[in-house]
Design a protein around this motif. Structure first.
Motif, PDB file in Angstrom:
ATOM      1  N   SER A 723      43.817  31.384  37.923  1.00  0.00           N
ATOM      2  CA  SER A 723      44.961  32.182  38.360  1.00  0.00           C
ATOM      3  C   SER A 723      44.506  33.531  38.908  1.00  0.00           C
ATOM      4  N   TYR A 724      45.422  34.241  39.537  1.00  0.00           N
ATOM      5  CA  TYR A 724      45.112  35.554  40.095  1.00  0.00           C
ATOM      6  C   TYR A 724      44.603  36.505  39.018  1.00  0.00           C
ATOM      7  N   LEU A 725      45.244  36.500  37.855  1.00  0.00           N
ATOM      8  CA  LEU A 725      44.845  37.414  36.784  1.00  0.00           C
ATOM      9  C   LEU A 725      43.485  37.061  36.199  1.00  0.00           C
ATOM     10  N   ASP A 726      43.054  35.814  36.374  1.00  0.00           N
ATOM     11  CA  ASP A 726      41.750  35.389  35.866  1.00  0.00           C
ATOM     12  C   ASP A 726      40.636  35.550  36.881  1.00  0.00           C
ATOM     13  N   LEU A 727      40.966  36.006  38.073  1.00  0.00           N
ATOM     14  CA  LEU A 727      39.942  36.277  39.080  1.00  0.00           C
ATOM     15  C   LEU A 727      39.313  37.638  38.820  1.00  0.00           C
ATOM     16  N   ALA A 728      37.987  37.726  39.001  1.00  0.00           N
ATOM     17  CA  ALA A 728      37.309  39.022  38.923  1.00  0.00           C
ATOM     18  C   ALA A 728      37.838  39.927  40.029  1.00  0.00           C
ATOM     19  N   PRO A 729      37.823  41.246  39.821  1.00  0.00           N
ATOM     20  CA  PRO A 729      38.334  42.170  40.852  1.00  0.00           C
ATOM     21  C   PRO A 729      37.717  41.934  42.224  1.00  0.00           C
ATOM     22  N   SER A 730      36.407  41.639  42.261  1.00  0.00           N
ATOM     23  CA  SER A 730      35.758  41.406  43.557  1.00  0.00           C
ATOM     24  C   SER A 730      36.299  40.155  44.232  1.00  0.00           C
ATOM     25  N   ASP A 741      49.498  32.211  45.621  1.00  0.00           N
ATOM     26  CA  ASP A 741      50.447  31.699  44.638  1.00  0.00           C
ATOM     27  C   ASP A 741      51.871  32.088  45.033  1.00  0.00           C
ATOM     28  N   THR A 742      52.825  31.806  44.171  1.00  0.00           N
ATOM     29  CA  THR A 742      54.234  32.067  44.496  1.00  0.00           C
ATOM     30  C   THR A 742      54.524  33.544  44.689  1.00  0.00           C
ATOM     31  N   ASN A 743      53.669  34.409  44.161  1.00  0.00           N
ATOM     32  CA  ASN A 743      53.844  35.849  44.326  1.00  0.00           C
ATOM     33  C   ASN A 743      53.043  36.401  45.509  1.00  0.00           C
ATOM     34  N   GLY A 744      52.389  35.513  46.229  1.00  0.00           N
ATOM     35  CA  GLY A 744      51.583  35.945  47.363  1.00  0.00           C
ATOM     36  C   GLY A 744      50.207  36.436  47.000  1.00  0.00           C
ATOM     37  N   ASN A 745      49.800  36.259  45.746  1.00  0.00           N
ATOM     38  CA  ASN A 745      48.479  36.689  45.300  1.00  0.00           C
ATOM     39  C   ASN A 745      47.460  35.555  45.439  1.00  0.00           C
ATOM     40  N   PRO A 746      46.202  35.886  45.702  1.00  0.00           N
ATOM     41  CA  PRO A 746      45.180  34.839  45.822  1.00  0.00           C
ATOM     42  C   PRO A 746      44.898  34.173  44.479  1.00  0.00           C
ATOM     43  N   TYR A 747      44.655  32.871  44.519  1.00  0.00           N
ATOM     44  CA  TYR A 747      44.261  32.130  43.325  1.00  0.00           C
ATOM     45  C   TYR A 747      43.529  30.872  43.771  1.00  0.00           C
TER      46      TYR A 747
END
Length: 802
Positions: A723-730, A741-747
């Protein structure tokens, strides 16, 4: 008269059976088994089967019980007088604990004696898996995750670690050099899968035997050896392979041949591969499609529509691999081996950089790697001397390697092309010794010296008038990195059920870099940087078999990675709007690992193999914000960029679980499955972040049927979501390589493939391997990769052996 002739004929047949030569074959595919030990119960008589699996029983008595033993097969025995056939079939060993592995100590050890988990693939398994590159080969082990930024790529991840925290060796020689980076690496594709006899992967630290970089694992590739003739006659063998794959229109040809004399042997191997642009699957995220790309005509860039958005344009390239080996063995206990290795690719585009957008257009008009070239010359002496007080077996190597790589990029509608070229000359020498101190104790020890010289060049070329000006180089030109080390490893085996191994290694690392030339562009607060540091690492582990059905493995180890030139001297654009600059204040990073494994064997019908591990990485070298003389932004290649540098600014905690099962339903049908769970986090400035190189949970399941000439393998591979929250900042900043994802964030979405692989051996010389991969034509992109994987892919390979 007729009665006399009949008696004579029966007597002749009886004598022929008694004196006949026996051919020993694999019961699964009817191929010859060389190296089978044939002996009687008192071991007063013994023979070894030759390359054709043939052995003579003339020296055995009629009432002898004859044993047939091979490490990879189940033992078979029979009374000679009851042997009424010229062919013996041996069943492959289901357990595999008797397999001999080299990588754990640089000398052969039984797999059951090694306290760490070690994976292995034989040349036959590699032939059946049919990998396009050695990166794909590693992926087939089931425990190594592969990231790709382009088709000509393959960066391994093992237990949450990757790149320069993993070590690659070829025939015992370290491939890692002074510019192995923390970013994704593709050097492993320089190793030709067709030339490999055995691949071994140590999961976990290997610094005691291999030194710096062996924090997360060691990937050891052992290429084919020249085979001597064991009779007065010359031996000639050859293999040829042609292969085609539909997803990237792969066209591959391979030839190797061996000439064996009594004391001399020669082996030649040549492979050539040509790939077109890779087609992705039809069913999956539309974010991965390639709707348009840049073309340049008469020096003018323009964006054009991709007629087939599933074609990843441009990704094609070609590669050639050459191997020449020579062996001279004047005596059975002495051999000299010379190997010359060469690999070269064409230019190949870095696809993940070509799919980035800036405003309403693609950011780059071109971004590619120049030819990746690798040359190695390796001379090895092997000596056996069991009467020596210092060693029973000695191996000494002197090696020279040359690495060449380059980067070419140009922004969209820019007339300036940036070019950097790198070359590393790597010299190494090592001596490794093995000594049996008693029937229960063995000692392994050795010395190693490594020296790297780095050459780096940078320029900017105006594509309109072809003028060239000097530019900042990626590394300080003329810099060097060297290491000197000594190690010892003790093995104590009081019984077949218990083995204890422990070892120590001391490494001292020196490096020097001069930034005077680059300071014309960077204005660093220093002109030189030096590293002069030492590291002591150790390991201790046990292998314990308290009962026939169970084996325990427990291992504790420390490992380290000394800063190399990529850490202290690199200049590059790490991401849009950021530039990494040199840092002369970096110390080694250390890892402390414990792992526990268990193997349960239920009568060779069900085998369960599981392991858990925990690693603490201290003083981790990571990329972070930096400043030059108080400036946090500088101009780099015409762009106002945030300053970053490699620093000892973090620590990490990594933990995971690996589980595998094998169920042997019949002698022909078996099921195998492997699953990996990896977790952990990185701590920087008191904040916790996800690990960049911790792969998502992944695994595979195979249902294999093998009988005589035919093998069928139906298998699935699968991968969990990140998920997006589990991705490292880089990784969060690289939205161009991920789905939204549904919020437009990368995952990174989960994915699976269903596949079918078959092999048919027409005779001992001709075989065909055919695979239909990704049957459901899934569109997916492995975690952190910049290129989507192949869609439905038909692969056909024909192999002929002479």
């Amino acid at each position: 008269m007729n009665k006399t002739l009949l008696i004579a004929l029966l007597f002749f047949i009886f004598q022929t059976i008694q004196a006949q030569k026996i051919t020993i074959l694999n019961s699964q595919d009817a191929t010859p088994i060389p190296g089978v030990a044939v002996f009687n119960s008192t071991k007063t008589q013994s023979e070894i089967s030759n390359l054709e699996g043939i052995v003579s029983l003339d020296r055995f008595k009629d009432n002898d019980v004859i044993f047939f033993k091979h490490l990879s097969f189940q033992q078979f025995s029979i009374v000679k007088s009851k042997l009424n056939t010229t062919v013996i079939y041996l069943d492959p060993s289901t357990e595999g604990l008797e397999e001999v592995l080299i990588s754990a100590s640089k000398f052969g050890q039984l797999k059951r004696d090694i306290p760490q988990k070690v994976l292995s693939l034989s040349s036959d398994e590699i032939t059946f898996d049919n990998p396009q590159t050695s990166a794909d080969l590693l992926e087939n082990t089931g425990n190594v995750y592969i990231q790709k930024s382009q088709l000509g790529g393959g960066s391994p991840m093992i237990r949450g670690l990757s790149t320069n925290r993993l070590l690659i060796t070829v025939d015992g020689v370290r491939m890692n050099n002074a510019i192995f980076r923390s970013g994704n690496l593709q050097n492993v594709i320089s190793i030709d899968p067709f030339s490999i006899a055995q691949t071994e992967v140590i999961l976990g630290a290997g610094s005691v035997v291999y030194g710096s970089d062996a924090i997360g694992g060691v990937m050891s590739f052992y290429t084919k050896k020249p085979e001597l003739a064991y009779t007065e006659n010359q031996v000639f063998t050859a293999n040829s392979v042609v292969r085609y794959a539909s997803a990237n229109n792969e066209k591959t040809g391979h030839l190797d041949f061996n000439i064996g004399l009594k004391k001399w042997a020669f082996l030649t191997s040549v492979s050539y591969t040509d790939f077109d642009d890779l087609r992705m699957g039809s069913h999956g995220p539309e974010d991965y499609l390639r709707p348009e790309y840049v073309v340049t005509e008469n020096g003018v860039d323009s964006m054009v529509e991709n007629s087939n958005p599933k074609i990843q344009n441009p990704t094609g390239y070609n590669q050639i691999n050459l191997l020449q080996k020579l062996r001279f063995s004047p005596h059975e206990d002495l051999s000299y081996d010379l190997g010359v290795y060469y690999s070269a690719t064409s230019d190949y585009s870095r696809y993940d950089r070509l799919i980035r957008y800036q405003d309403d257009h693609l950011r780059s008009a071109e971004w590619k790697y120049g030819p990746q070239r690798w040359f190695m010359s390796n001379f090895q002496v092997t000596k056996i001397n069991r009467s020596s007080n210092f060693y029973d077996k000695l191996q000494a190597n002197i090696t020279y390697q040359n690495f060449q790589e380059s980067r070419i990029d140009r922004d969209y509608q820019s007339i300036i092309r940036n070019i950097t070229e790198e070359q590393v000359d790597a010299f190494s020498s090592n001596i490794d010794l093995e000594k049996e101190l008693s029937l229960k104790t063995e000692l392994f020890y050795g010395l190693e010296y490594v020296f790297n010289k780095v050459h780096s060049y940078g320029e900017q070329k105006n594509i309109e008038d072809n003028t060239v000006v000097n530019a900042v180089t990626r590394y300080p030109n003329g810099s060097d990195w060297s290491s000197i080390s000594a190690y010892t490893n003790l093995k104590y085996k009081p019984s077949d059920q218990f083995v204890f191994q422990t070892g120590l290694r001391y490494n001292h690392v020196f490096s020097h870099a001069d930034f005077t030339a680059n300071n014309a562009f960077l204005n660093l607060p220093f002109d030189t940087a030096k590293v002069n540091t030492g590291a002591l690492t150790g390991a201790a582990g046990i292998s314990w078999i308290p009962a026939e059905i169970i084996q325990w493995k427990l291992n504790f180890s420390t490992a380290f990675r000394a800063p190399n030139m990529d850490d202290i001297g690199k200049v590059f654009d790490s991401e849009p709007g950021a530039v990494v600059v040199p840092n002369d204040d970096i110390d080694p990073e250390y890892a402390y690992t414990g792992d526990l494994g268990v193997r349960v064997n239920l009568n060779d019908k069900v085998i369960i193999d599981a392991a858990t591990y925990y690693t603490y990485l201290d003083d981790a070298i990571v990329r972070g914000d930096f400043e030059i003389k108080g400036n946090t932004y500088i101009d780099y290649n015409g762009e106002y960029s945030r300053v970053q540098a490699m620093q000892n600014a973090a620590e990490a905690r990594i933990y995971g679980f690996e589980a595998g099962i094998q169920i042997q339903f019949t002698t022909a049908l078996k099921l195998t499955s492997q699953y990996n769970v990896i977790g952990g986090y990185e701590v920087e400035d008191g904040a916790h972040y996800p690990l960049r190189h911790a792969a998502p949970n992944f695994g595979n399941t195979h249902l294999t049927w093998q009988k005589h000439k035919l093998t069928i393998d139906a298998f699935a591979t699968y991968n969990d979501e990140v998920s997006y929250l589990d991705l490292a900042p880089s990784e969060q900043s690289k939205d161009y390589i991920y789905a939204s994802d549904t919020n437009g964030n990368p995952y990174s979405p989960s994915w699976y493939t269903i596949n079918l692989r078959t092999q048919y051996k027409f005779n001992s010389g001709l075989s065909c391997t055919a695979s239909l991969e990704n049957i459901t034509d899934q569109r997916y992109r492995p975690y952190s990769s910049g290129i989507s994987a192949a869609g439905r892919n038909l692969i056909v390979a024909l192999k002929y052996t002479l």
